[in-house]
Design a protein around this motif. Structure first.
Motif, PDB file in Angstrom:
ATOM      1  N   VAL A  44     -44.308 -22.079   0.736  1.00  0.00           N
ATOM      2  CA  VAL A  44     -43.586 -22.841  -0.271  1.00  0.00           C
ATOM      3  C   VAL A  44     -44.569 -23.871  -0.815  1.00  0.00           C
ATOM      4  CG1 VAL A  44     -41.655 -24.370  -0.732  1.00  0.00           C
ATOM      5  CG2 VAL A  44     -41.395 -22.501   0.905  1.00  0.00           C
ATOM      6  N   LYS A  45     -45.030 -23.646  -2.046  1.00  0.00           N
ATOM      7  CA  LYS A  45     -46.032 -24.518  -2.657  1.00  0.00           C
ATOM      8  C   LYS A  45     -45.403 -25.847  -3.046  1.00  0.00           C
ATOM      9  CE  LYS A  45     -49.659 -23.257  -4.174  1.00  0.00           C
ATOM     10  NZ  LYS A  45     -50.964 -23.529  -3.629  1.00  0.00           N
ATOM     11  N   GLY A  46     -46.127 -26.905  -2.787  1.00  0.00           N
ATOM     12  CA  GLY A  46     -45.689 -28.234  -3.186  1.00  0.00           C
ATOM     13  C   GLY A  46     -46.300 -28.596  -4.526  1.00  0.00           C
ATOM     14  N   GLU A  47     -45.772 -29.637  -5.120  1.00  0.00           N
ATOM     15  CA  GLU A  47     -46.345 -30.097  -6.380  1.00  0.00           C
ATOM     16  C   GLU A  47     -47.094 -31.391  -6.138  1.00  0.00           C
ATOM     17  OE1 GLU A  47     -42.600 -32.562  -8.276  1.00  0.00           O
ATOM     18  OE2 GLU A  47     -43.058 -30.565  -9.012  1.00  0.00           O
ATOM     19  N   TYR A  62     -53.006 -45.942  -5.840  1.00  0.00           N
ATOM     20  CA  TYR A  62     -52.115 -44.790  -5.834  1.00  0.00           C
ATOM     21  C   TYR A  62     -52.654 -43.702  -4.915  1.00  0.00           C
ATOM     22  CZ  TYR A  62     -50.381 -46.964 -10.094  1.00  0.00           C
ATOM     23  OH  TYR A  62     -49.869 -47.858 -11.002  1.00  0.00           O
ATOM     24  N   PHE A  63     -51.743 -43.077  -4.166  1.00  0.00           N
ATOM     25  CA  PHE A  63     -52.078 -41.873  -3.418  1.00  0.00           C
ATOM     26  C   PHE A  63     -51.726 -40.687  -4.296  1.00  0.00           C
ATOM     27  CE2 PHE A  63     -51.663 -44.351   0.562  1.00  0.00           C
ATOM     28  CZ  PHE A  63     -52.867 -43.981   1.122  1.00  0.00           C
ATOM     29  N   LEU A  64     -52.630 -39.743  -4.375  1.00  0.00           N
ATOM     30  CA  LEU A  64     -52.363 -38.473  -5.036  1.00  0.00           C
ATOM     31  C   LEU A  64     -52.281 -37.439  -3.935  1.00  0.00           C
ATOM     32  CD1 LEU A  64     -55.049 -38.795  -7.839  1.00  0.00           C
ATOM     33  CD2 LEU A  64     -52.635 -39.343  -8.001  1.00  0.00           C
ATOM     34  N   GLY A  65     -51.186 -36.721  -3.874  1.00  0.00           N
ATOM     35  CA  GLY A  65     -51.026 -35.773  -2.775  1.00  0.00           C
ATOM     36  C   GLY A  65     -50.320 -34.507  -3.181  1.00  0.00           C
ATOM     37  N   ARG A  66     -50.664 -33.435  -2.486  1.00  0.00           N
ATOM     38  CA  ARG A  66     -49.975 -32.153  -2.647  1.00  0.00           C
ATOM     39  C   ARG A  66     -49.870 -31.544  -1.259  1.00  0.00           C
ATOM     40  NH1 ARG A  66     -52.480 -29.687  -6.814  1.00  0.00           N
ATOM     41  NH2 ARG A  66     -54.157 -28.988  -5.492  1.00  0.00           N
ATOM     42  N   VAL A  67     -48.646 -31.227  -0.862  1.00  0.00           N
ATOM     43  CA  VAL A  67     -48.370 -30.679   0.458  1.00  0.00           C
ATOM     44  C   VAL A  67     -47.582 -29.394   0.282  1.00  0.00           C
ATOM     45  CG1 VAL A  67     -47.227 -31.092   2.660  1.00  0.00           C
ATOM     46  CG2 VAL A  67     -48.317 -32.978   1.479  1.00  0.00           C
ATOM     47  N   SER A  68     -48.000 -28.336   0.972  1.00  0.00           N
ATOM     48  CA  SER A  68     -47.275 -27.065   0.966  1.00  0.00           C
ATOM     49  C   SER A  68     -46.782 -26.781   2.379  1.00  0.00           C
ATOM     50  CB  SER A  68     -48.182 -25.930   0.491  1.00  0.00           C
ATOM     51  OG  SER A  68     -48.544 -26.135  -0.855  1.00  0.00           O
ATOM     52  N   MET A 135     -49.263 -27.841   5.307  1.00  0.00           N
ATOM     53  CA  MET A 135     -50.648 -27.742   4.830  1.00  0.00           C
ATOM     54  C   MET A 135     -50.908 -28.857   3.826  1.00  0.00           C
ATOM     55  SD  MET A 135     -50.948 -23.642   4.482  1.00  0.00           S
ATOM     56  CE  MET A 135     -49.347 -23.487   3.739  1.00  0.00           C
ATOM     57  N   LEU A 136     -51.884 -29.686   4.134  1.00  0.00           N
ATOM     58  CA  LEU A 136     -52.276 -30.771   3.234  1.00  0.00           C
ATOM     59  C   LEU A 136     -53.307 -30.221   2.264  1.00  0.00           C
ATOM     60  CD1 LEU A 136     -52.734 -33.619   5.857  1.00  0.00           C
ATOM     61  CD2 LEU A 136     -50.742 -33.169   4.432  1.00  0.00           C
ATOM     62  N   GLU A 137     -52.888 -30.010   1.035  1.00  0.00           N
ATOM     63  CA  GLU A 137     -53.807 -29.466   0.040  1.00  0.00           C
ATOM     64  C   GLU A 137     -54.632 -30.568  -0.615  1.00  0.00           C
ATOM     65  OE1 GLU A 137     -52.245 -26.510  -2.664  1.00  0.00           O
ATOM     66  OE2 GLU A 137     -50.572 -26.195  -1.308  1.00  0.00           O
ATOM     67  N   GLN A 138     -54.019 -31.729  -0.807  1.00  0.00           N
ATOM     68  CA  GLN A 138     -54.725 -32.834  -1.452  1.00  0.00           C
ATOM     69  C   GLN A 138     -54.130 -34.135  -0.944  1.00  0.00           C
ATOM     70  OE1 GLN A 138     -54.047 -33.080  -5.652  1.00  0.00           O
ATOM     71  NE2 GLN A 138     -55.419 -34.796  -5.946  1.00  0.00           N
ATOM     72  N   LEU A 139     -54.968 -35.101  -0.652  1.00  0.00           N
ATOM     73  CA  LEU A 139     -54.536 -36.449  -0.324  1.00  0.00           C
ATOM     74  C   LEU A 139     -55.693 -37.384  -0.692  1.00  0.00           C
ATOM     75  CD1 LEU A 139     -52.170 -38.029   0.806  1.00  0.00           C
ATOM     76  CD2 LEU A 139     -53.163 -37.831   3.067  1.00  0.00           C
ATOM     77  N   ASP A 140     -55.589 -38.009  -1.860  1.00  0.00           N
ATOM     78  CA  ASP A 140     -56.641 -38.875  -2.386  1.00  0.00           C
ATOM     79  C   ASP A 140     -56.062 -40.250  -2.677  1.00  0.00           C
ATOM     80  OD1 ASP A 140     -58.384 -36.699  -2.403  1.00  0.00           O
ATOM     81  OD2 ASP A 140     -57.914 -36.180  -4.472  1.00  0.00           O
TER      82      ASP A 140
END
Length: 178
Positions: A44-47, A62-68, A135-140
């Motif tokens: 299940v892909k996150g946005e 700001y945190f930029l994040g994408r979690v699936s 799954m942590l795809e992005q966390l900036d």
């Protein structure tokens, strides 16, 4: 003449038997039943979400994040819950409310503990064991000054986001999707 005919029949029988067994042994075995845990999971892909960080009564960055998520197919069949909104809420809770990621102490950030906290929180909100893997795809992190400089078009040398986690290599992401 009879010996010649019998010899021909014998050669044909041996040839047919050897071809039959060589083809039988050369074919791939039937795939095993899909009872494995991996076969029961669905990606299940996150946005991408943006979470403001508030300090001293003002937004500091700001945190930029994408979690699936890898979720159980069987339990998801009848689910009509807004998964995206629930994910966003859980990330806001962890990043802002619980302050799991402290920018001043990035070396102490534990991605595995962060994943487990998201998994536990999502499963509690959903009311069962829906989420199997996070799954942590992005966390900036971007500071407020960097965002202002980028918005005004100014070139800054330090406008790069702070990588909290590195994205997985494409091979690992492809393997996780299967």
């Amino acid at each position: 003449m009879v010996k010649l005919v019998l010899t021909g029949i014998w050669v044909c029988a041996i040839t047919l038997a050897s071809v039959y067994f060589s083809v039988k042994l050369a074919t791939a075995p039937a795939p095993p039943a899909d009872d494995s845990k991996q076969g029961q999971l669905e990606l299940v892909k996150g946005e991408t979400i943006t979470v403001p960080i508030i300090g001293d009564g003002a937004v500091t960055g700001y945190f930029l994040g994408r979690v699936s998520f890898m979720m159980n197919k069987d339990t998801m069949k009848g689910m009509t819950l807004p998964l995206t909104e629930m994910t966003t809420d859980e990330l806001f809770t962890l990043l802002v409310g619980n302050k799991m990621v402290d920018i001043s102490k990035l070396k102490s950030f534990d991605p595995q503990a962060f994943r487990e906290a998201i998994k536990k929180g999502m499963n509690e909100k959903l009311g069962g064991e829906y989420v199997s893997e996070v799954m942590l795809e992005q966390l900036d992190y971007l500071s407020k000054d960097d965002v202002k400089a980028n918005a005004s078009g100014q070139q800054r040398k330090t406008a790069d986001p702070v990588k909290i986690i590195e994205p997985p290599p494409p091979e690992a992401a492809a393997a996780a999707a299967h």
